[in-house]
Design a protein around this motif. Structure first.
Motif, PDB file in Angstrom:
ATOM      1  N   HIS A   1       0.566  15.079   4.223  1.00  0.00           N
ATOM      2  CA  HIS A   1       1.146  14.602   5.387  1.00  0.00           C
ATOM      3  C   HIS A   1       2.590  14.345   5.297  1.00  0.00           C
ATOM      4  N   ALA A   2       3.279  13.846   4.504  1.00  0.00           N
ATOM      5  CA  ALA A   2       4.528  13.532   4.390  1.00  0.00           C
ATOM      6  C   ALA A   2       5.416  14.800   4.253  1.00  0.00           C
TER       7      ALA A   2
ATOM      8  N   ARG B   1       5.504  16.500   7.870  1.00  0.00           N
ATOM      9  CA  ARG B   1       6.555  15.863   8.624  1.00  0.00           C
ATOM     10  C   ARG B   1       7.777  16.389   8.430  1.00  0.00           C
TER      11      ARG B   1
ATOM     12  N   GLU C   1       9.245  14.781  -4.788  1.00  0.00           N
ATOM     13  CA  GLU C   1       8.919  13.591  -4.246  1.00  0.00           C
ATOM     14  C   GLU C   1      10.100  12.575  -4.574  1.00  0.00           C
TER      15      GLU C   1
ATOM     16  N   GLU D   1       8.947   8.467   4.421  1.00  0.00           N
ATOM     17  CA  GLU D   1       7.998   9.324   4.031  1.00  0.00           C
ATOM     18  C   GLU D   1       8.091   9.538   2.476  1.00  0.00           C
TER      19      GLU D   1
ATOM     20  N   SER E   1      -2.649  15.142  -3.049  1.00  0.00           N
ATOM     21  CA  SER E   1      -2.978  13.803  -2.153  1.00  0.00           C
ATOM     22  C   SER E   1      -2.740  14.164  -0.692  1.00  0.00           C
ATOM     23  N   GLU E   2      -3.645  13.676   0.244  1.00  0.00           N
ATOM     24  CA  GLU E   2      -3.651  13.836   1.637  1.00  0.00           C
ATOM     25  C   GLU E   2      -2.382  13.175   1.967  1.00  0.00           C
ATOM     26  N   ALA E   3      -2.018  12.051   1.513  1.00  0.00           N
ATOM     27  CA  ALA E   3      -0.429  11.369   1.905  1.00  0.00           C
ATOM     28  C   ALA E   3       0.562  12.281   1.547  1.00  0.00           C
ATOM     29  N   GLU E   4       0.580  12.995   0.376  1.00  0.00           N
ATOM     30  CA  GLU E   4       1.641  13.666  -0.054  1.00  0.00           C
ATOM     31  C   GLU E   4       1.676  15.111   0.980  1.00  0.00           C
TER      32      GLU E   4
END
Length: 90
Positions: A32-33, A36, A89, A68, A27-30
């Motif tokens: 990114h998180a 960060r 996560e 995040e 996942s792109e969101a994971e």
């Protein structure tokens, strides 16, 4: 005049188990998180909370970013290398 640079960032390394977790992220969101959170601990390795344990091994730390929704377990070497033991996560 030479430009002023900020403090040197810690180098990030991954344990075998953390590397396997990274391979599973799609996942792109994971991604990114996680990026960060890694930047935060590379700038300030002592930001995480110490995890109680034996004094004979490295002091494990936990960094949690509630925005995040990321938690990292890691330890810092004497040369300020951050070794990520696990990416979890929340």
């Amino acid at each position: 005049m030479a430009p002023q640079h900020g403090p040197r960032r810690a180098r990030i390394a991954f344990s075998d188990s953390a590397a396997k977790q990274l391979e599973q992220i799609t996942s792109e969101a994971e991604i990114h998180a996680l990026d960060r959170a890694l930047v935060v601990i590379s700038v300030a390795p002592d930001i995480g909370e110490p995890i109680p344990g034996e004094a004979s091994g490295p002091q494990l730390r936990q960094y949690a970013d509630e925005v995040e929704r990321v938690r990292l377990l890691y330890w810092v070497t004497a040369l300020r290398t951050v070794v990520v033991v696990a990416y979890i996560e929340v």
